[in-house]
Design an enzyme around this catalytic site. Structure first.
Site, PDB file in Angstrom:
ATOM      1  N   HIS A  17       0.850  -1.206   0.000  1.00 35.35           N
ATOM      2  CA  HIS A  17       0.000   0.000   0.000  1.00 35.35           C
ATOM      3  C   HIS A  17       0.879   1.247   0.000  1.00 35.35           C
ATOM      4  CE1 HIS A  17      -3.618   2.358   1.759  1.00 35.35           C
ATOM      5  NE2 HIS A  17      -2.678   3.236   1.430  1.00 35.35           N
ATOM      6  N   HIS A  19       1.358   5.520  -1.901  1.00 35.86           N
ATOM      7  CA  HIS A  19       0.942   6.602  -2.802  1.00 35.86           C
ATOM      8  C   HIS A  19       2.184   7.141  -3.500  1.00 35.86           C
ATOM      9  CE1 HIS A  19      -3.005   6.881  -0.745  1.00 35.86           C
ATOM     10  NE2 HIS A  19      -2.291   6.404   0.253  1.00 35.86           N
ATOM     11  N   PHE A  20       2.151   7.101  -4.822  1.00 37.80           N
ATOM     12  CA  PHE A  20       3.261   7.670  -5.597  1.00 37.80           C
ATOM     13  C   PHE A  20       2.946   9.077  -6.089  1.00 37.80           C
ATOM     14  CE2 PHE A  20       5.192   3.403  -7.146  1.00 37.80           C
ATOM     15  CZ  PHE A  20       6.229   3.494  -6.237  1.00 37.80           C
ATOM     16  N   ASN A  45      -5.667   7.392  -5.655  1.00 35.88           N
ATOM     17  CA  ASN A  45      -6.327   8.659  -5.279  1.00 35.88           C
ATOM     18  C   ASN A  45      -5.609   9.879  -5.854  1.00 35.88           C
ATOM     19  OD1 ASN A  45      -4.172   8.233  -3.464  1.00 35.88           O
ATOM     20  ND2 ASN A  45      -5.154   9.393  -1.828  1.00 35.88           N
ATOM     21  N   LYS A 103      -9.801  -0.279  -4.769  1.00 32.11           N
ATOM     22  CA  LYS A 103      -9.710   0.425  -3.499  1.00 32.11           C
ATOM     23  C   LYS A 103     -11.017   1.105  -3.161  1.00 32.11           C
ATOM     24  CE  LYS A 103      -7.974   2.516   0.093  1.00 32.11           C
ATOM     25  NZ  LYS A 103      -6.659   2.799   0.614  1.00 32.11           N
ATOM     26  N   HIS A 140     -10.144   1.465   2.930  1.00 29.97           N
ATOM     27  CA  HIS A 140      -9.828   2.485   3.935  1.00 29.97           C
ATOM     28  C   HIS A 140     -10.953   2.386   4.959  1.00 29.97           C
ATOM     29  CE1 HIS A 140      -8.039   6.375   5.312  1.00 29.97           C
ATOM     30  NE2 HIS A 140      -9.168   6.335   5.990  1.00 29.97           N
ATOM     31  N   HIS A 178      -3.958  -0.327   6.473  1.00 31.80           N
ATOM     32  CA  HIS A 178      -3.345   0.505   7.515  1.00 31.80           C
ATOM     33  C   HIS A 178      -4.129   0.513   8.821  1.00 31.80           C
ATOM     34  CE1 HIS A 178      -6.231   3.234   5.713  1.00 31.80           C
ATOM     35  NE2 HIS A 178      -5.458   3.583   4.716  1.00 31.80           N
ATOM     36  N   ASP A 251       1.818   2.794   3.383  1.00 29.15           N
ATOM     37  CA  ASP A 251       0.957   3.976   3.210  1.00 29.15           C
ATOM     38  C   ASP A 251       1.814   5.234   3.035  1.00 29.15           C
ATOM     39  OD1 ASP A 251      -1.374   5.350   2.787  1.00 29.15           O
ATOM     40  OD2 ASP A 251      -1.908   5.513   4.906  1.00 29.15           O
ATOM     41  N   ALA A 267      -3.016  15.128   5.520  1.00 28.06           N
ATOM     42  CA  ALA A 267      -2.730  13.840   6.160  1.00 28.06           C
ATOM     43  C   ALA A 267      -1.780  13.045   5.288  1.00 28.06           C
ATOM     44  CB  ALA A 267      -4.028  13.065   6.334  1.00 28.06           C
TER      45      ALA A 267
HETATM   46  O1  DOR Z   1      -2.592   9.841   5.671  1.00 32.45           O
HETATM   47  C1  DOR Z   1      -3.076   9.511   4.597  1.00 32.45           C
HETATM   48  N1  DOR Z   1      -2.645  10.050   3.444  1.00 32.45           N
HETATM   49  N2  DOR Z   1      -4.065   8.624   4.582  1.00 32.45           N
HETATM   50  C2  DOR Z   1      -4.736   8.335   3.465  1.00 32.45           C
HETATM   51  O2  DOR Z   1      -5.643   7.539   3.544  1.00 32.45           O
HETATM   52  C3  DOR Z   1      -4.412   9.002   2.202  1.00 32.45           C
HETATM   53  C4  DOR Z   1      -3.051   9.515   2.195  1.00 32.45           C
HETATM   54  C5  DOR Z   1      -2.752  10.489   1.074  1.00 32.45           C
HETATM   55  O3  DOR Z   1      -3.115  10.208  -0.067  1.00 32.45           O
HETATM   56  O4  DOR Z   1      -2.128  11.518   1.351  1.00 32.45           O
HETATM   57 ZN    ZN Z   2      -3.059   5.205   1.758  1.00 33.68          ZN
END
Ligand code: DOR
Ligand code: ZN
Length: 347
Positions: A17, A19-20, A45, A103, A140, A178, A251, A267
């Site tokens: 898991h 995010h790029f 996302n 997702k 999530h 997560h 994450d 976040a």
């Molecule tokens: O802390 C987070 N950041 N939680 C998420 O579910 C998404 C992620 C983000 O894409 O920044």
């Molecule tokens: Zn995530």
């Protein structure tokens, strides 16, 4: 006293898991993952989100183009589910090897979730199709109701949504992403074989005090938010136990410094750069180095039905000095453990 273990060699691990992002940020961050991991489940996302197989395929090509020469790295793509997702595109994208999983973001739960699912009932036909096709679902797991305290949102999601989902779709592979609470640990342990969870490095290392004591520390803020100490201890026990239901998912969620150090900070914790060094430190502290290989390299592939990677990676006791910031796209991103020295390094 058994002799101290000073190095650990495991099959090349995977990050289940992360995010790029896209564009220049993506081009700057892919290398940190490719240096350690053979594969990673890439979150969809973006804005706009990756909702179709065609979009996922072109995103995958952009990621591959950013992999440094000489590194072997395979991005595993996910479909962003919306109320209106096309079941046929989803299932054929999975059959064609474009989508590894889908997702589910409850709408409004986190960064980039505005187009997520507003009511799980609306996607029951999609979930039926995924179950039939053997396509895993990443979740999530937080409710978004205004009247639910942010520290309770995961536990309430289990009660209101997850329990029913697991019983309504007995053959659907579900990854509770997560996890941050003892409630989630117990739910996953007590659930069927089709239910597993990823655990991030930050939720193993920090509790909510890290975010709030002595000043507000935006780089310790992610979603789901870190909880009380008892939850961190439950997560450490679960992750290091050897149970195949728990596996590695950082994450890693890069946001440039200004977006975090703000009156409304984003976040996300950028955990990718020193992910393995961070995780193995926890296994060492818990006297469970023998279970690191399962967590990092075997449980995830077994759950997803993929082969364990060829090749290996070695971590040894040493010093991994984590910089205060990493340059990306003409800006700075503060990594997890910024300014710390970890006691393990990649050999
Ligand atoms: O802390 C987070 N950041 N939680 C998420 O579910 C998404 C992620 C983000 O894409 O920044
Ligand atoms: Zn995530």
């Amino acid at each position: 006293m058994p002799a101290q273990v000073n190095s650990v060699t495991i099959p090349r691990p995977d990050d289940w898991h992360l995010h790029f992002r896209d564009g220049q940020v993506m081009e700057s961050v892919v290398r940190y993952t490719a240096r350690q991991f053979a594969r990673a489940i890439v979150m969809p996302n973006l804005s706009p989100p990756v909702t179709t197989a065609a979009a996922a395929d072109s995103y995958r090509q952009r990621i591959l183009a950013a992999v440094p020469k000489g590194e072997q790295f395979t991005p595993l793509m996910t479909a962003y589910l919306t109320d209106n997702s096309d079941a046929e595109d989803l299932v054929s994208g999975h059959a064609d090897g474009i989508f590894t999983a889908a997702k589910l973001y409850p709408a409004g739960a986190t960064t980039g979730s505005a187009d997520g699912v507003t009511d799980i009932g609306k996607i029951y036909p999609l979930l039926e199709a995924m179950q039939k096709a053997g396509m895993p679902l990443c979740i999530h797991g937080e409710v978004t109701d205004d009247d639910v305290d942010i520290f309770d949102r995961e536990a309430v999601f289990i009660e209101r949504t997850m329990s029913k989902l697991v019983s309504d779709f007995p053959a659907l592979k579900i990854i509770f992403e997560h996890i941050t609470t003892d409630d989630a640990v117990q739910f996953v342990l007590g659930g069927p074989e089709t239910l597993a969870a990823t655990v991030t490095p930050q939720h193993l290392h920090i509790n909510r005090n890290a975010m709030l004591v002595g000043g507000i520390r935006p780089h310790a803020y992610c979603l789901p938010v870190a909880k009380r100490e008892k939850h961190r201890l439950a997560l450490r026990k679960a992750a290091t136990s050897g149970s195949p239901k728990f596996f590695l998912g950082t994450d890693s969620a890069p946001h440039e410094r200004g977006a975090k150090e703000s009156s409304c900070g984003c976040a996300g914790i950028f955990g990718a750069p020193f992910a393995l060094e961070s995780y193995i430190t926890v296994f060492d502290e818990e006297d469970a180095l023998e279970n690191f290989e399962g967590f990092a390299a075997r449980h995830g592939p077994a759950f997803y039905g993929l082969p364990v990677n060829a090749g290996s990676i070695t971590l040894k006791r040493g010093k991994a000095v984590v910089p205060g910031a990493i340059q990306a796209a003409g800006s700075e991103i503060v990594p997890f453990h910024a300014g710390e020295t970890l006691g393990w390094e990649l050999a």
